[in-house]
Design a protein around this motif. Sequence first.
Motif, short mmCIF file in Angstrom:
data_model
loop_
_atom_site.label_atom_id
_atom_site.label_comp_id
_atom_site.label_asym_id
_atom_site.label_seq_id
_atom_site.Cartn_x
_atom_site.Cartn_y
_atom_site.Cartn_z
N ASN A 62 0.84 -1.20 0.00
CA ASN A 62 0.00 0.00 0.00
C ASN A 62 0.88 1.25 0.00
OD1 ASN A 62 -2.60 1.05 -0.12
ND2 ASN A 62 -2.81 1.24 2.11
N ASP A 63 1.96 1.17 -0.74
CA ASP A 63 3.00 2.21 -0.72
C ASP A 63 2.53 3.48 -1.42
OD1 ASP A 63 5.87 3.03 -0.46
OD2 ASP A 63 5.65 3.12 -2.65
N GLU A 64 2.76 4.59 -0.76
CA GLU A 64 2.24 5.85 -1.26
C GLU A 64 2.95 6.33 -2.53
OE1 GLU A 64 0.62 8.21 1.66
OE2 GLU A 64 0.86 10.09 0.57
N ALA A 65 4.27 6.12 -2.58
CA ALA A 65 5.02 6.57 -3.77
C ALA A 65 4.56 5.79 -5.01
CB ALA A 65 6.51 6.39 -3.53
N PHE A 66 4.37 4.48 -4.83
CA PHE A 66 3.88 3.66 -5.95
C PHE A 66 2.47 4.10 -6.34
CE2 PHE A 66 1.75 -0.40 -7.33
CZ PHE A 66 2.34 -0.46 -8.58
N ALA A 67 1.64 4.36 -5.33
CA ALA A 67 0.27 4.80 -5.58
C ALA A 67 0.26 6.11 -6.37
CB ALA A 67 -0.48 4.97 -4.26
N LYS A 68 1.19 6.99 -6.04
CA LYS A 68 1.25 8.29 -6.71
C LYS A 68 1.60 8.13 -8.18
CE LYS A 68 2.92 12.94 -5.91
NZ LYS A 68 3.74 13.82 -5.08
N ARG A 69 2.50 7.17 -8.44
CA ARG A 69 2.84 6.91 -9.85
C ARG A 69 1.64 6.36 -10.61
NH1 ARG A 69 7.18 2.88 -9.99
NH2 ARG A 69 7.48 3.12 -7.76
N ASP A 110 -7.35 11.01 -14.38
CA ASP A 110 -7.98 12.17 -13.75
C ASP A 110 -9.10 11.71 -12.81
OD1 ASP A 110 -6.48 13.84 -15.57
OD2 ASP A 110 -7.96 13.26 -17.09
N VAL A 111 -9.65 10.53 -13.14
CA VAL A 111 -10.77 9.98 -12.38
C VAL A 111 -10.38 8.55 -12.03
CG1 VAL A 111 -13.15 9.15 -12.61
CG2 VAL A 111 -12.52 11.39 -13.55
N TYR A 112 -10.76 8.11 -10.83
CA TYR A 112 -10.46 6.74 -10.40
C TYR A 112 -11.75 5.92 -10.34
CZ TYR A 112 -9.24 2.84 -7.30
OH TYR A 112 -9.06 1.58 -6.77
N VAL A 113 -11.66 4.70 -10.86
CA VAL A 113 -12.80 3.78 -10.80
C VAL A 113 -12.32 2.45 -10.23
CG1 VAL A 113 -14.45 2.45 -12.19
CG2 VAL A 113 -14.02 4.85 -12.74
N ASN A 114 -13.09 1.90 -9.27
CA ASN A 114 -12.78 0.55 -8.80
C ASN A 114 -13.91 -0.37 -9.23
OD1 ASN A 114 -12.10 -1.78 -7.54
ND2 ASN A 114 -11.71 -0.88 -5.53
N ASP A 115 -13.56 -1.38 -10.04
CA ASP A 115 -14.53 -2.40 -10.44
C ASP A 115 -14.07 -3.78 -9.95
OD1 ASP A 115 -17.05 -2.70 -11.49
OD2 ASP A 115 -16.33 -3.27 -13.49
N GLY A 116 -13.04 -3.77 -9.10
CA GLY A 116 -12.49 -5.04 -8.62
C GLY A 116 -12.98 -5.36 -7.22
N PHE A 117 -14.27 -5.71 -7.12
CA PHE A 117 -14.82 -6.02 -5.79
C PHE A 117 -13.98 -7.09 -5.08
CE2 PHE A 117 -17.50 -8.80 -3.16
CZ PHE A 117 -17.88 -7.89 -2.19
N ALA A 118 -13.56 -8.09 -5.83
CA ALA A 118 -12.88 -9.25 -5.22
C ALA A 118 -11.54 -8.91 -4.59
CB ALA A 118 -12.72 -10.37 -6.26
N ALA A 134 -4.31 3.20 -1.29
CA ALA A 134 -3.46 4.40 -1.24
C ALA A 134 -3.69 5.30 -2.46
CB ALA A 134 -1.98 4.00 -1.14
N VAL A 135 -3.92 4.70 -3.63
CA VAL A 135 -4.08 5.48 -4.86
C VAL A 135 -5.22 6.48 -4.76
CG1 VAL A 135 -5.66 3.89 -6.05
CG2 VAL A 135 -4.03 5.24 -7.38
N THR A 136 -6.24 6.15 -3.97
CA THR A 136 -7.45 6.98 -3.96
C THR A 136 -7.21 8.35 -3.31
OG1 THR A 136 -8.20 5.99 -1.88
CG2 THR A 136 -8.97 4.97 -3.91
N LYS A 137 -6.13 8.45 -2.51
CA LYS A 137 -5.80 9.75 -1.89
C LYS A 137 -5.57 10.84 -2.93
CE LYS A 137 -3.31 7.70 1.87
NZ LYS A 137 -1.96 7.20 2.14
N PHE A 138 -5.20 10.42 -4.14
CA PHE A 138 -4.81 11.39 -5.16
C PHE A 138 -5.97 11.76 -6.09
CE2 PHE A 138 -1.13 8.91 -3.85
CZ PHE A 138 -0.29 9.92 -3.41
N PHE A 139 -7.17 11.28 -5.79
CA PHE A 139 -8.30 11.56 -6.68
C PHE A 139 -9.45 12.22 -5.94
CE2 PHE A 139 -6.11 8.14 -8.85
CZ PHE A 139 -6.19 8.52 -10.18
#
Length: 380
Positions: free
Chosen positions: A113-120, A126-134, A145-150
């Motif tokens: 859940n690394d923040e630097a990787f998430a930032k990349r 520009d918009v984040y979508v999660n369709d991976g319920f599983a 972590a990625v969602t912090k940037f959206f």
Amino acid sequence: MKKLTIRDVDVRGKRVLVRVDFNVPLKDGAVEDDTRIRESLPTIRHLLDNGAAQVVLMSHVGRPKGKDASLSLKPIAERLSQLLGRSVPLVDQPSGDLCLLENLRFDPGEEKNDEAFAKRLAACGDVYVNDGFAVSHRAHASVHAVTKFFQIRAAGFLMEKEIEYLSRLMENPEKPYVAVLGGSKVSDKILIIENLLKRVDALLIGGAMAYTFMKSMNIPVGASRVEEDRLDVARRILEAADQAKVKLVLPKDHVVARKPEAGQRTELHDNSVLEGWMGLDIGPKSVFDFQGELKKAKTVLWNGPLGVFEIPEFSNGTRHIAEFLAKHNATKIVGGGDTVAAVEKFGVKDRMTHVSTGGGACLEFLEGKELPGIAVLSDR
Ligand code: ADP
Ligand code: MG
């Protein structure tokens, strides 16, 4: 639905970063089962049809330890291209209007859940979508972590469907609500059972789990699989069911054999299991009993096969319940990796109201936990 979905978002001209679950079985460098890829198509098509400038898909597959060519998403990109009838390149840097990033778990930052990787990752949209319920029960970089940037973090259609059906079981299931539980271990299902006791009218218990309950009631179970260290838990659950006035139904007859293997001689034991024999499926009287309860149900949750359904000799209980549910008119929700495999095997998957794509995620949802990947989506 309390969460923002892609229906609510204007994606025209935007770059959309989409977490999908393409963790499909691979064999000899090819996709063995493309169900999960097909489940994501409505979301991908919707984003393209609504004018997204770029759709960047991301997923993991398997459990690579660092880069591992045998776990590249290449065969998945190829299958997705076939399904969409257009090319979907596998890329390191986003390009074109639709592309797929390489296996997220090649980077150790994903599971940390690394923040630097998430930032990349976040720089790809520009918009984040999660369709991976599983994968949403895991706080991994592409989910959490990625969602912090959206500012806009929306659910895709598959995610929406999962949340809608599973929340209905938690919030206001139409009564009577009956749960069928089976599978291998009580220990895996304790939290679910405790949660269900607050909501269901009846709990039907089969599978290996039943023998831990029976033993806790001093009913002989022969050589059946029992979790000796969970007998207290089983007793506590039986008491809690009694207090909550939940009807708890255990199997009253058993298909038994000396070993859980194909080609064994089987017997039918009533009430208890004789010494030296293993209970491997519920018997016909139990099937009749379970069906009697299910007949009344307006809502049914099924998690856990009722016997060793992988072996024909011990598959009848599971098959009869699957076939009964196929014809029964109610909201029927099926969850759990092996239970989903069972309804597929018996050809009744399409007759269920909802078959969850998330094994672990579905169980955690029904335990009443807020999944980290859902918690971070924008509210409507
Ligand atoms: P799910 O993945 O649907 O949550 P589980 O993983 O809990 O289900 O359990 C599935 C497994 O339980 C199956 O592999 C099945 O063979 C096994 N099982 C069911 N009944 C028995 C039994 N009586 N004895 C031993 N194993 C059983
Ligand atoms: Mg399982």
